[in-house]
Design an enzyme around this catalytic site. Structure first.
Site, mmCIF file in Angstrom:
data_model
loop_
_atom_site.group_PDB
_atom_site.id
_atom_site.type_symbol
_atom_site.label_atom_id
_atom_site.label_comp_id
_atom_site.label_asym_id
_atom_site.label_seq_id
_atom_site.Cartn_x
_atom_site.Cartn_y
_atom_site.Cartn_z
ATOM 1 N N HIS A 114 0.866 -1.181 0.000
ATOM 2 C CA HIS A 114 0.000 0.000 0.000
ATOM 3 C C HIS A 114 0.905 1.235 0.000
ATOM 4 C CE1 HIS A 114 -2.955 -2.869 2.109
ATOM 5 N NE2 HIS A 114 -3.307 -2.759 0.843
ATOM 6 N N GLU B 69 1.781 3.674 3.136
ATOM 7 C CA GLU B 69 2.250 3.089 4.397
ATOM 8 C C GLU B 69 3.772 3.202 4.429
ATOM 9 O OE1 GLU B 69 0.360 -0.739 4.691
ATOM 10 O OE2 GLU B 69 -1.644 0.130 4.565
ATOM 11 N N GLU C 93 1.799 -5.073 11.139
ATOM 12 C CA GLU C 93 1.379 -3.671 11.213
ATOM 13 C C GLU C 93 2.281 -2.950 12.213
ATOM 14 O OE1 GLU C 93 -0.943 -2.344 9.354
ATOM 15 O OE2 GLU C 93 -1.928 -4.121 8.520
#
Length: 344
Positions: free
Chosen positions: A63, A66, A224
């Site tokens: 993405h 990010e 994450e």
């Protein structure tokens, strides 16, 4: 291109200057210890002359907005190119979506992390940049893992940041792996990296980490690393532990991990994924609710098509809520505390 990389040692800058492709592959040596191969834009391999038996993939930028993982990986690549650290494990770095990075957006046309395990070529086919790139990334993973004999440990950390705040700042998703125990050593490696929360997924998906786990038996995770910030605005001091452990892994320095202890980490089990079936889908809670917010049994999480979607367990925590996805896509993952997980 070769000379530009040798001069700058900045692989990210070279990638973003040529976001669609490089004009062919190239390679070079770092002293007598490492062969460097550049296969494509955002694709660089470090092949040690003598390696310690692990094949490591670090991917970022699937993405485009990010940015912290992108900066983290580029920093490691730069250290390797400057020979400030020397790879002792075969290592592949993948910068996933250069077009979206240049655009400063999560995607160009489609969420790439729903396009692996061949989903890129299912109807409507290779119709956008994310689908084309996902197919190429799969091929690079295959080339990397299959270039050496079987029996080596395969690792893939797919690095992301989340769009919202989180009760647990850093967390990892452990892909569904039927018939295989979860690795306590890997969970403690993540904990040492500052990632103290792990979600055990309950079904196959089309994510990048599931692809490597299912197809190649890799110890793979979607990780994450905090919240989304623009390039250059990340507080990289928040990733010191992550950088240190990745560096130790790549250079084969002692990891010095604690034995697995469930009390030292937060373990969750995915109990269900709620997909969108109607355009009127909406959550009942605030749009800025943090990841891992917990709701009690009977609480109405969402409404769509005249129906209420309620919490089924005593408590369920939510991650990645997003009501604005296309019909058929995931709106939220619901979690319960993991009990009796097969961790070895």
């Amino acid at each position: 291109m070769l000379q530009a990389l040798l001069d700058s040692k900045d692989f990210l800058a070279l990638t973003l200057a040529h976001p669609e492709q490089f004009d062919g592959e190239f390679s070079f040596s770092l002293g007598d210890h490492t062969q460097v191969e550049v296969w494509d834009t955002g694709v660089i391999v470090f092949e040690p002359a003598q390696n310690e038996g692990k094949d490591v993939v670090l991917s970022c930028g699937v993405h485009g907005n990010e940015t912290a993982p992108i900066e983290l990986c580029n920093g490691l690549i730069k250290q390797l190119l400057q020979q400030k650290i020397i790879a002792k494990q075969r290592t592949l770095f993948l910068i996933g979506n250069p077009l979206a990075i240049n655009n400063g957006t999560r995607i160009i046309d489609e969420n790439m992390n729903r396009l692996f395990s061949g989903e890129h070529s299912n109807p409507p086919g290779l119709v956008n940049p994310e689908r084309v790139r996902a197919k190429k990334l799969e091929a690079y993973i295959d080339r990397f893992y299959t270039a050496v004999a079987d029996g080596r440990q395969r690792i893939h950390y797919d690095l992301h940041t989340a769009m919202r705040a989180s009760k647990h700042e850093k967390f990892a998703i452990y892909p569904y792996r039927p018939g295989r125990a979860f690795s306590g050593e890997q969970i403690m490696f993540l904990a040492a990296s500052g990632v103290d929360t792990v979600l055990f997924h309950h079904e196959p998906t089309t994510t990048f980490s599931y692809f490597s786990s299912e197809r190649y038996g890799a110890d793979a995770f979607t990780i994450e690393l905090g919240k989304v910030y623009p390039m250059g605005q990340n507080d990289m001091t928040r990733f010191i532990a992550t950088h240190e452990m990745f560096m130790r892994l790549i250079t084969a320095k002692p990891l010095e991990l604690d034995a697995f202890d469930a009390d030292k980490v937060n373990l969750y089990q995915v109990c269900r994924v709620i997909n969108k079936h109607f355009d009127d889908f909406e959550f009942t809670f605030a749009t800025d609710v943090e990841n891992f917010r917990s709701f009690p049994k009977g609480f109405v999480l969402a409404r769509e098509g005249g129906q209420e979607i309620k919490v089924e367990h005593e408590f369920e925590s939510v991650v990645f809520p997003n009501a604005k996805v296309p019909i058929g896509n995931r709106t939220v993952i619901c979690l319960i505390p993991a009990v009796n997980a097969d961790v070895r």
